[in-house]
Design a protein around this motif. Sequence first.
Motif, PDB file in Angstrom:
ATOM      1  N   PHE A 178     123.381 112.362  25.239  1.00 26.42           N
ATOM      2  CA  PHE A 178     124.192 113.239  26.270  1.00 26.42           C
ATOM      3  C   PHE A 178     124.329 112.330  27.446  1.00 26.42           C
ATOM      4  CE2 PHE A 178     122.156 116.400  23.575  1.00 26.42           C
ATOM      5  CZ  PHE A 178     123.149 117.349  23.443  1.00 26.42           C
ATOM      6  N   GLU A 179     125.483 112.241  27.875  1.00 26.21           N
ATOM      7  CA  GLU A 179     125.959 111.276  28.868  1.00 26.21           C
ATOM      8  C   GLU A 179     126.736 111.724  29.948  1.00 26.21           C
ATOM      9  OE1 GLU A 179     128.022 106.962  29.159  1.00 26.21           O
ATOM     10  OE2 GLU A 179     126.793 107.286  27.548  1.00 26.21           O
ATOM     11  N   MET A 181     111.312 117.950  26.421  1.00 25.73           N
ATOM     12  CA  MET A 181     112.223 117.711  24.929  1.00 25.73           C
ATOM     13  C   MET A 181     111.841 116.559  24.365  1.00 25.73           C
ATOM     14  SD  MET A 181     115.936 119.110  26.420  1.00 25.73           S
ATOM     15  CE  MET A 181     116.040 120.870  27.474  1.00 25.73           C
ATOM     16  N   GLY A 182     110.798 115.785  24.890  1.00 26.14           N
ATOM     17  CA  GLY A 182     110.464 114.488  24.077  1.00 26.14           C
ATOM     18  C   GLY A 182     111.431 113.375  24.517  1.00 26.14           C
ATOM     19  N   SER A 183     112.399 113.348  25.576  1.00 26.21           N
ATOM     20  CA  SER A 183     113.195 112.193  25.979  1.00 26.21           C
ATOM     21  C   SER A 183     112.866 111.722  27.469  1.00 26.21           C
ATOM     22  CB  SER A 183     114.305 112.550  25.582  1.00 26.21           C
ATOM     23  OG  SER A 183     115.303 111.548  25.794  1.00 26.21           O
ATOM     24  N   GLU A 184     113.809 111.023  27.938  1.00 24.15           N
ATOM     25  CA  GLU A 184     113.677 110.500  29.112  1.00 24.15           C
ATOM     26  C   GLU A 184     114.976 110.467  29.940  1.00 24.15           C
ATOM     27  OE1 GLU A 184     112.148 109.921  32.625  1.00 24.15           O
ATOM     28  OE2 GLU A 184     110.712 109.667  31.262  1.00 24.15           O
ATOM     29  N   ILE A 185     115.259 110.810  31.078  1.00 29.20           N
ATOM     30  CA  ILE A 185     116.579 110.634  31.538  1.00 29.20           C
ATOM     31  C   ILE A 185     116.680 109.199  32.195  1.00 29.20           C
ATOM     32  CG2 ILE A 185     118.050 111.321  33.559  1.00 29.20           C
ATOM     33  CD1 ILE A 185     117.240 114.157  33.295  1.00 29.20           C
ATOM     34  N   HIS A 186     117.877 108.290  31.848  1.00 32.11           N
ATOM     35  CA  HIS A 186     117.883 107.038  32.515  1.00 32.11           C
ATOM     36  C   HIS A 186     119.032 107.139  33.094  1.00 32.11           C
ATOM     37  CE1 HIS A 186     115.519 105.448  29.236  1.00 32.11           C
ATOM     38  NE2 HIS A 186     115.845 106.546  28.346  1.00 32.11           N
ATOM     39  N   VAL A 187     119.036 106.275  34.395  1.00 28.87           N
ATOM     40  CA  VAL A 187     120.422 106.182  35.116  1.00 28.87           C
ATOM     41  C   VAL A 187     120.800 104.737  35.633  1.00 28.87           C
ATOM     42  CG1 VAL A 187     118.823 106.352  37.339  1.00 28.87           C
ATOM     43  CG2 VAL A 187     121.021 106.736  37.542  1.00 28.87           C
ATOM     44  N   PHE A 235     124.368 108.766  33.924  1.00 28.14           N
ATOM     45  CA  PHE A 235     123.038 109.252  33.499  1.00 28.14           C
ATOM     46  C   PHE A 235     123.322 109.489  32.131  1.00 28.14           C
ATOM     47  CE2 PHE A 235     123.106 110.514  37.969  1.00 28.14           C
ATOM     48  CZ  PHE A 235     121.701 110.148  38.090  1.00 28.14           C
ATOM     49  N   TRP A 236     122.018 109.337  31.437  1.00 24.99           N
ATOM     50  CA  TRP A 236     122.023 109.546  29.981  1.00 24.99           C
ATOM     51  C   TRP A 236     120.561 110.026  29.309  1.00 24.99           C
ATOM     52  CZ3 TRP A 236     121.955 104.902  31.579  1.00 24.99           C
ATOM     53  CH2 TRP A 236     121.257 103.783  31.161  1.00 24.99           C
ATOM     54  N   MET A 273     124.969 104.736  43.816  1.00 22.19           N
ATOM     55  CA  MET A 273     123.598 104.489  44.837  1.00 22.19           C
ATOM     56  C   MET A 273     123.191 103.338  44.759  1.00 22.19           C
ATOM     57  SD  MET A 273     121.682 107.857  43.261  1.00 22.19           S
ATOM     58  CE  MET A 273     122.299 107.500  41.553  1.00 22.19           C
ATOM     59  N   ASP A 274     122.470 102.695  45.831  1.00 23.65           N
ATOM     60  CA  ASP A 274     121.784 101.472  45.997  1.00 23.65           C
ATOM     61  C   ASP A 274     120.290 101.460  45.310  1.00 23.65           C
ATOM     62  OD1 ASP A 274     120.113 102.864  47.854  1.00 23.65           O
ATOM     63  OD2 ASP A 274     121.510 101.691  49.687  1.00 23.65           O
ATOM     64  N   ALA A 275     119.609 100.499  45.500  1.00 19.83           N
ATOM     65  CA  ALA A 275     118.252 100.344  44.999  1.00 19.83           C
ATOM     66  C   ALA A 275     117.155 101.486  45.561  1.00 19.83           C
ATOM     67  CB  ALA A 275     117.796  99.082  44.958  1.00 19.83           C
ATOM     68  N   ALA A 276     117.452 101.361  46.853  1.00 18.24           N
ATOM     69  CA  ALA A 276     116.551 102.416  47.669  1.00 18.24           C
ATOM     70  C   ALA A 276     116.676 103.824  47.189  1.00 18.24           C
ATOM     71  CB  ALA A 276     116.660 102.172  49.236  1.00 18.24           C
TER      72      ALA A 276
END
Length: 530
Positions: free
Chosen positions: A306-307, A354-360, A370-371, A315-318
Amino acid sequence: MSSLRVLLIEDSPGDARLIKDMLSLSRTDDFALSWCETLDAGAQALAERSFDVMLLDLGLPGTWGIETMRQLLARPVKVPALVVMSGLSDEAVALEAIQSGAQDYLVKGEVTAELLSRAIRYAIGRRQAEDLVRAHTAELVIARDRAEVANRAKSAFLAAMSHDLRTPLNGVLGFAQLLQRDKNLTQRQQAGVNAIRQSGEHLLTLINDILDLAKIEAGKFELCPTVFDLARYLDGLVELMGVRARQKPALQLGADLSSGLPATLRADEKRLRQVLLNLLDNAVKFTERGAVTLRVGPSGAHALRFEVQDTGAGMDAAQLSRLFQPFEQVGGLEDRNRGTGLGLAISRQFVRLMGSEIHVQSAKGEGTRFWFDLAMDAVAGETPAAESARGCVIGYAGPRRKIMVVDDVATNRALLLDMLDSLGFELCEAGDGAEALAQLESSAPDLILLDILMPHVGGLETLDRLRRTRSRVFVIAISASASIEDKERSLSAGANAFLTKPINLQALMDQMGALLNLVWIQEARATPSA
């Protein structure tokens, strides 16, 4: 060099002299030895003075072996570091002595001056370490108990806060839903009612977010997976978010759904919706022009990806480093005023459950992506639960049904009575459980809408007394307390269904229709002209 105080309990004068001689030969320590011939004399010495270590012979008059040590430890005296001695080379006895509290075990006849000195130093060091561990453990227990008390207090506060806020919101959102059904409102009035409902639901979202976060932190949150139609589910999300996106003329909202998607998916439908809507809402919020896209497709052989991608501010690093912190908002002041600051923190926790992780992935001025991936459960042969019609209901077919509304708050009763009266139900009402029970014989309702938290005779007591005599009448329990425990208590007490305040009128009609086997009559839609 200070002397190490040694207490020796030994009934043999010869062995006692030998130990004294061995201690005098030590080149590393200075020992001050006190000798007692009996256990009673040794206990008396412990009561009168303090010692660094005790040497205990396990073969004293009247006792033998581990029993000697147990008798000593049972005395009301403080026993220092303990080295037990025996004439037997018995590993089982040695192990039992260590497990029972001794710091070391020596076999007479095999002890040298160097070994005895080392055993004493070892016993003292080990005892000090054990005392530190015990002290630290006691501190941890105290800290744990304090944390549990604080968690219980926090849970009680959040439950009370939720109840106290949901009760007035029930009237605000309930009557807003009723007014939205009124065809006589002008366009301006309808817009005002919509604003009231949206503001109330925004406040309700904040309340629910805080409660969800508290449940997750306390480890009391559980997912409720169901099987649902995936394509219809995703279309509904895009359609719902499209209302928001259309307020920005230069923004396009779309879906890119893979042709290889399964027909159905098993997951916690409500929580997955919450995550996706949060990601889509943020994308629309921070994108003034360009596109927001929901993509769903296979990720490997047994997972779906899901993306949500946008062409917004980025967004910047901060900003990325604090993105998932509770109550943290990374947008400008105008955007912050439209959010709670909890959505992403809770979404990450849901996805982890749910056994996963949100990546950005994001960069300033280049948009954000996001996915997350979800494992696909095998759902072959399973069909999603049927969805009730969502058209405007104006009544029901068949004989007239009687509904009793029981609530101590007059506004809550008025809301339900107005809604149910417009649908053609016969109605009666009660202000508490005792009044409701007194009316049963004369009223004979088909279904009771019962508030759980009421003064005098509450909902659970009413259910208990009701089920003793009227087992067949349907009861929908309603409560401003939205915890799983409240639902379980209500169903265990005999309720047929459970709804939380603020009441969603469509959900209420769904439950009533299922229990009473109603066929709803929907308002006829106007036929478009050619």
